[in-house]
Design a protein around this motif. Sequence first.
Motif, PDB file in Angstrom:
ATOM      1  N   GLN A   1      40.315  44.869  68.640  1.00 51.34           N
ATOM      2  CA  GLN A   1      40.805  46.244  68.577  1.00 51.34           C
ATOM      3  C   GLN A   1      41.203  46.779  69.946  1.00 51.34           C
ATOM      4  O   GLN A   1      42.310  47.302  70.116  1.00 51.34           O
ATOM      5  N   ASP A   2      40.321  46.655  70.920  1.00 51.00           N
ATOM      6  CA  ASP A   2      40.540  47.317  72.205  1.00 51.00           C
ATOM      7  C   ASP A   2      41.312  46.477  73.222  1.00 51.00           C
ATOM      8  O   ASP A   2      42.149  47.000  73.946  1.00 51.00           O
TER       9      ASP A   2
ATOM     10  N   GLY B   1      28.837  38.747  69.337  1.00 49.68           N
ATOM     11  CA  GLY B   1      28.678  38.811  67.889  1.00 49.68           C
ATOM     12  C   GLY B   1      29.878  39.464  67.238  1.00 49.68           C
ATOM     13  O   GLY B   1      30.922  39.668  67.873  1.00 49.68           O
ATOM     14  N   THR B   2      29.720  39.826  65.961  1.00 49.78           N
ATOM     15  CA  THR B   2      30.860  40.361  65.208  1.00 49.78           C
ATOM     16  C   THR B   2      31.335  41.707  65.739  1.00 49.78           C
ATOM     17  O   THR B   2      32.530  41.994  65.729  1.00 49.78           O
ATOM     18  N   ARG B   3      30.401  42.545  66.192  1.00 49.55           N
ATOM     19  CA  ARG B   3      30.811  43.842  66.752  1.00 49.55           C
ATOM     20  C   ARG B   3      31.658  43.626  68.010  1.00 49.55           C
ATOM     21  O   ARG B   3      32.704  44.252  68.191  1.00 49.55           O
ATOM     22  N   ALA B   4      31.218  42.721  68.862  1.00 53.85           N
ATOM     23  CA  ALA B   4      31.975  42.411  70.084  1.00 53.85           C
ATOM     24  C   ALA B   4      33.335  41.809  69.731  1.00 53.85           C
ATOM     25  O   ALA B   4      34.335  42.067  70.404  1.00 53.85           O
TER      26      ALA B   4
ATOM     27  N   ARG C   1      35.082  42.496  66.990  1.00 51.68           N
ATOM     28  CA  ARG C   1      35.916  43.620  66.538  1.00 51.68           C
ATOM     29  C   ARG C   1      36.458  44.390  67.732  1.00 51.68           C
ATOM     30  O   ARG C   1      37.648  44.725  67.790  1.00 51.68           O
ATOM     31  N   LEU C   2      35.602  44.668  68.718  1.00 51.13           N
ATOM     32  CA  LEU C   2      36.037  45.411  69.894  1.00 51.13           C
ATOM     33  C   LEU C   2      37.078  44.627  70.705  1.00 51.13           C
ATOM     34  O   LEU C   2      38.026  45.206  71.229  1.00 51.13           O
TER      35      LEU C   2
END
Length: 157
Positions: free
Chosen positions: A120-121, A111-114, A116-117
Amino acid sequence: MIDETDIRIVEILQQNARTPNAEIARQVGMAPSAILERIRKLEERGVIEGYSARINAEAYGLSLTAFVFVRADERLGAPLTGERLAEIPEVQEVHHVAGEDCFLIKVRVAGTRAMRLLLQDKLGAIDTIRSTRSTIVLDTVKETAVLPPPTLGSNDD
């Protein structure tokens, strides 16, 4: 060279890689032993690169697909960024492209959180990456790995 029989065998295997040799032989009109030999030669020549199961990404918990354009500070033809991108499990495809961007990658995440990670990461950890632009897929109309048959006798390179 690849001939009409090889093309037909590849078409059958692309539809279902688990099709038994006897069934391919029946469809093509050859002996199963001849089919086995042709498949072995197609594998040796690299026409057939391997076999895999197609997994429904959404059922597997990976409901977000995105395409990410990656710009890198790396001289043209240097493989470092592409190799590092290819090591990331969420990255399904890495394409070195012409234009302002250096790479186009296809990613699948939960999803969107994954997402972003991932940006970012994981992408952020690759020091040669200068910038990214992401396009999130809303709906997929067609997605296939099946290749159309080649036109025999064509001189296109």
